[in-house]
Design a protein around this motif. Structure first.
Motif, PDB file in Angstrom:
ATOM      1  N   ARG A 133       9.059 125.194 -23.528  1.00 57.29           N
ATOM      2  CA  ARG A 133       8.716 125.233 -24.954  1.00 57.29           C
ATOM      3  C   ARG A 133       7.218 125.045 -25.146  1.00 57.29           C
ATOM      4  O   ARG A 133       6.599 125.741 -25.947  1.00 57.29           O
ATOM      5  N   ARG A 134       6.658 124.101 -24.407  1.00 52.47           N
ATOM      6  CA  ARG A 134       5.225 123.847 -24.544  1.00 52.47           C
ATOM      7  C   ARG A 134       4.427 125.062 -24.086  1.00 52.47           C
ATOM      8  O   ARG A 134       3.447 125.458 -24.723  1.00 52.47           O
ATOM      9  N   LYS A 135       4.858 125.667 -23.000  1.00 50.64           N
ATOM     10  CA  LYS A 135       4.166 126.856 -22.493  1.00 50.64           C
ATOM     11  C   LYS A 135       4.257 127.993 -23.501  1.00 50.64           C
ATOM     12  O   LYS A 135       3.285 128.718 -23.739  1.00 50.64           O
ATOM     13  N   ALA A 136       5.444 128.160 -24.113  1.00 48.19           N
ATOM     14  CA  ALA A 136       5.621 129.213 -25.117  1.00 48.19           C
ATOM     15  C   ALA A 136       4.707 128.988 -26.316  1.00 48.19           C
ATOM     16  O   ALA A 136       4.183 129.946 -26.897  1.00 48.19           O
ATOM     17  N   GLU A 137       4.504 127.733 -26.712  1.00 49.01           N
ATOM     18  CA  GLU A 137       3.605 127.429 -27.823  1.00 49.01           C
ATOM     19  C   GLU A 137       2.168 127.808 -27.478  1.00 49.01           C
ATOM     20  O   GLU A 137       1.430 128.308 -28.327  1.00 49.01           O
ATOM     21  N   MET A 138       1.761 127.583 -26.258  1.00 48.72           N
ATOM     22  CA  MET A 138       0.413 127.949 -25.825  1.00 48.72           C
ATOM     23  C   MET A 138       0.229 129.463 -25.846  1.00 48.72           C
ATOM     24  O   MET A 138      -0.796 129.981 -26.295  1.00 48.72           O
TER      25      MET A 138
END
Length: 209
Positions: free
Chosen positions: A22-27
């Motif tokens: 999820r964090r990677k997708a936000e980036m």
């Protein structure tokens, strides 16, 4: 007397992996927003970190360089677009080439104006790209354009389409759709009539009257 070792509880790797994804997708999403506005030259790690609400060091932990982040963002965008177009094509798999092309054009317009407006800004009206990304962008465009070309070729072979030069017709088609995305906004066309009119006009490039 022997002692029994107590095993440590297993780490919730699934939950950790999902949080990481999820964090990677936000980036990646933040990078795409910046790319669509300022192009490659306007993308800075500081801005991506701020938009994703993370520390710059965290961003570097996921992506060791700007080019690594850009490459993943472009591949993500391309993958999502191709998935949407293929789904539209699958829904019309047993239909005529005319209906298949209409479905593709309708979905492409929806992508450009509603779902992924970054597509047109990144791929259709791009600022200069460094050599490290030029070939991958060309490949991504070919993957996209081939979906349309295959349908048009089937339509020509079946006698449904009357276009002497399919390549020129397809260039005109994408020109229509890309420029329509500039002025066509969902809130200004809530019932979809203008969108449908654009699709009808685009189909005139191929379909026999």
């Amino acid at each position: 007397m022997t002692s029994t070792a107590h095993a440590e509880p297993a780490a919730p790797t699934g939950r950790i992996a999902r949080r990481r994804d999820r964090r990677k997708a936000e980036m990646v999403a933040a990078a795409l927003e910046i790319l669509s506005g300022g192009g490659y030259q306007g993308l800075r790690f500081e801005d991506v970190a701020e938009r994703a609400d993370i520390a710059k060091a965290t961003l570097y932990h996921y992506f060791p360089s700007k080019d690594a982040l850009v490459a993943e963002a472009l591949e993500k965008l391309t993958g999502d677009v191709l998935t949407s177009l293929r789904a539209a094509l699958d829904e019309a798999a047993d239909r005529t080439a005319t209906e298949q092309l209409r479905r593709l054009i309708t979905e492409q317009l929806h992508i450009l104006t509603v779902r992924y407006p970054e597509v047109g800004k990144v791929f259709s009206f791009p600022a200069p790209w460094p050599p490290v990304h030029e070939e991958s962008i060309k490949t991504m465009r070919r993957r996209h354009d081939q979906l349309f070309r295959d349908v048009v070729d089937r339509g020509v072979a079946a006698g449904e389409f009357d276009c002497p030069d399919p390549s020129v017709a397809l260039h005109c088609l994408h020109g229509i759709l890309n420029h329509a995305s500039i002025w066509l906004r969902p809130d200004a066309d809530p019932d979809g009539r203008t969108r449908a009119a654009v699709v009808d006009e685009a189909m005139r490039l191929f379909a026999r009257n």
